[in-house]
Design an enzyme around this catalytic site. Structure first.
Site, mmCIF file in Angstrom:
data_model
loop_
_atom_site.group_PDB
_atom_site.id
_atom_site.type_symbol
_atom_site.label_atom_id
_atom_site.label_comp_id
_atom_site.label_asym_id
_atom_site.label_seq_id
_atom_site.Cartn_x
_atom_site.Cartn_y
_atom_site.Cartn_z
ATOM 1 N N ASP A 317 0.929 -1.199 0.061
ATOM 2 C CA ASP A 317 0.053 -0.034 0.089
ATOM 3 C C ASP A 317 1.095 1.268 0.077
ATOM 4 O OD1 ASP A 317 -2.630 1.200 -0.025
ATOM 5 O OD2 ASP A 317 -2.138 1.641 2.275
ATOM 6 N N SER A 341 -7.348 5.933 0.018
ATOM 7 C CA SER A 341 -7.463 4.536 -0.493
ATOM 8 C C SER A 341 -8.970 4.177 -0.141
ATOM 9 C CB SER A 341 -6.589 3.793 0.015
ATOM 10 O OG SER A 341 -5.422 3.872 -0.179
ATOM 11 N N GLN A 391 -6.080 -1.701 -6.371
ATOM 12 C CA GLN A 391 -6.634 -0.769 -5.396
ATOM 13 C C GLN A 391 -7.430 0.311 -5.999
ATOM 14 O OE1 GLN A 391 -4.533 2.759 -3.005
ATOM 15 N NE2 GLN A 391 -4.411 0.661 -1.664
#
Length: 400
Positions: A317, A341, A391
């Protein structure tokens, strides 16, 4: 010269000029603290604690270990601070991390930050069990003012795996970020067990702070089976040895960082990231549409597969969503930009080690509705594809 006690045996003489500290004890205008026998040695700035010739054998042994360390560790009195080069750190890695007996490492942790920062990362993953299916974890500040998404993602994966009794490893992990996490409050993880099948095990995890859910995770664990195999080809990129660590780039330009974030952004890191383009303030950023980043943990890790999976989930991430900005030539530091996110998914295809170099290849195939979509592939140095990542996140540009 200062000695604690009367006999001198077991005492430590402290050599300093104007300011010094022993276990947080002394500075200008303050009285120094005594250091009893058996307490860890500590190092402040370029000074060291020097044992007297009449000190017990344990202290003489520690002093000998300090004397054998590389010069840039600060050994020796009145030696100027020297920042080691990447090559010096690499050459000293074995002697620093492995050449000293494990029982002595806590005493030398102040001299070798890699020991403490890796231990801190591992401690993030050592969740406290409160009750059956209930765990609690703590946080680490990365300078954003909120909990890092990769941290809560990795912790939730650990919580899920702790409830799986059989030797099964995660192959598919999906997370949804619901609220920003509070750095000052612990996170409580509630695990639900939907299914324990013959080959697959499913788990759902909810992360709670202040009575509200901040994150949801769904994970599936699988028994290893042999079958058909294929994969995409690893990109042809320079090796990590030819690249400068991101942390060294940041430290070289620390003066351009906001003063309130300088100490946090330049602190030692447990993971070494090396990119082909700089994302440090004050330097030119990439204008391509793809990003390639090498990464690995800076010290040897336990062989437990969960540790390696959780750390790669944590690292996956890091800097992932800003890849969606590359086609638009918008900097992630643009004051008009709101980045967040929304979800994160990782599929783990094959076993891997997080303490060996991994290449993270990232690109973005779409952006619409103030949302950006990014995807990534993680390869070992030999070209083996070990994980895939995806993502979606908010990339809203506010009006001036």
């Amino acid at each position: 010269r200062l000695a604690a006690g009367e006999s001198g045996r077991g005492d430590i003489a402290l050599k300093a000029k104007r300011s010094f500290a022993v276990k947080g004890g002394a500075g200008p205008g303050r009285s120094p603290s005594r250091v009893p026998v058996g307490e860890p040695f500590s190092c402040v700035g370029s000074w060291r604690l020097a044992p007297r010739t009449g000190a017990p054998r344990e202290q003489r042994q520690a002093s000998a270990e300090l004397a054998a360390l590389p010069p840039w560790c600060g050994r020796g009195p009145r030696r100027r601070r020297h920042r080691p080069t990447p090559r010096e750190r690499s050459e000293a890695r074995d002697s620093c991390a492995h050449g000293i007996a494990a029982s002595r490492r806590p005493q030398l942790a102040r001299i070798f930050p890699r020991m403490s920062v890796v231990k801190e990362l591992l401690s993030l993953l050592e969740l406290e069990k409160l009750e059956v299916n209930i765990y609690r974890g703590h946080n680490r500040d990365l300078g954003t003012g909120r909990v890092f998404g990769g941290q809560v993602f990795a912790q939730a994966l650990v919580a899920a795996r702790r409830t799986v009794d059989e030797p099964r490893e995660a192959h598919s992990v999906h997370g949804y970020f619901l609220r920003a996490g509070d750095l000052k409050a612990p996170i409580v993880f509630f695990v639900d067990r939907p299914r324990d099948g013959g080959s697959f095990t499913s788990r759902r995890v909810t992360a709670i702070q202040h009575g509200e859910a901040i994150f949801h995770l769904s994970a599936s664990f699988h028994v290893h089976l042999d079958g058909l195999e294929h994969q995409s080809t690893m990109p042809d990129v320079p090796p990590p040895e030819d690249l400068m660590p991101e942390l060294d780039q940041i430290r070289e330009r620390a003066e351009v960082l906001p003063p309130e974030l300088r100490a946090v952004l330049t602190q030692d890191r447990p993971i070494d990231f090396r990119s082909f383009t700089s994302h440090v303030p004050g330097t030119d950023e990439s204008r391509g549409t793809k990003r390639f980043v090498w990464f690995r943990v800076i010290d040897r890790l336990p062989d437990d597969p969960l540790t390696h999976q959780a750390i790669v989930a944590y690292a996956s991430d890091y800097g992932f969503l800003p890849t969606a900005l590359l086609p638009h030539q918008v900097s992630y530091r643009d004051p008009r930009l709101q980045l967040a996110s929304l979800d994160h998914t990782i599929w783990m295809h094959r076993p891997f080690r997080a303490d060996e170099w991994l290449l993270y290849s990232m690109d973005s195939t779409a952006a619409a509705g103030a949302r950006g979509f990014v995807r990534g592939e993680i390869f070992q140095q030999d070209g083996t594809l070990v994980a895939s990542v995806a993502q979606e996140g908010l990339i809203r540009l506010r009006d001036d």
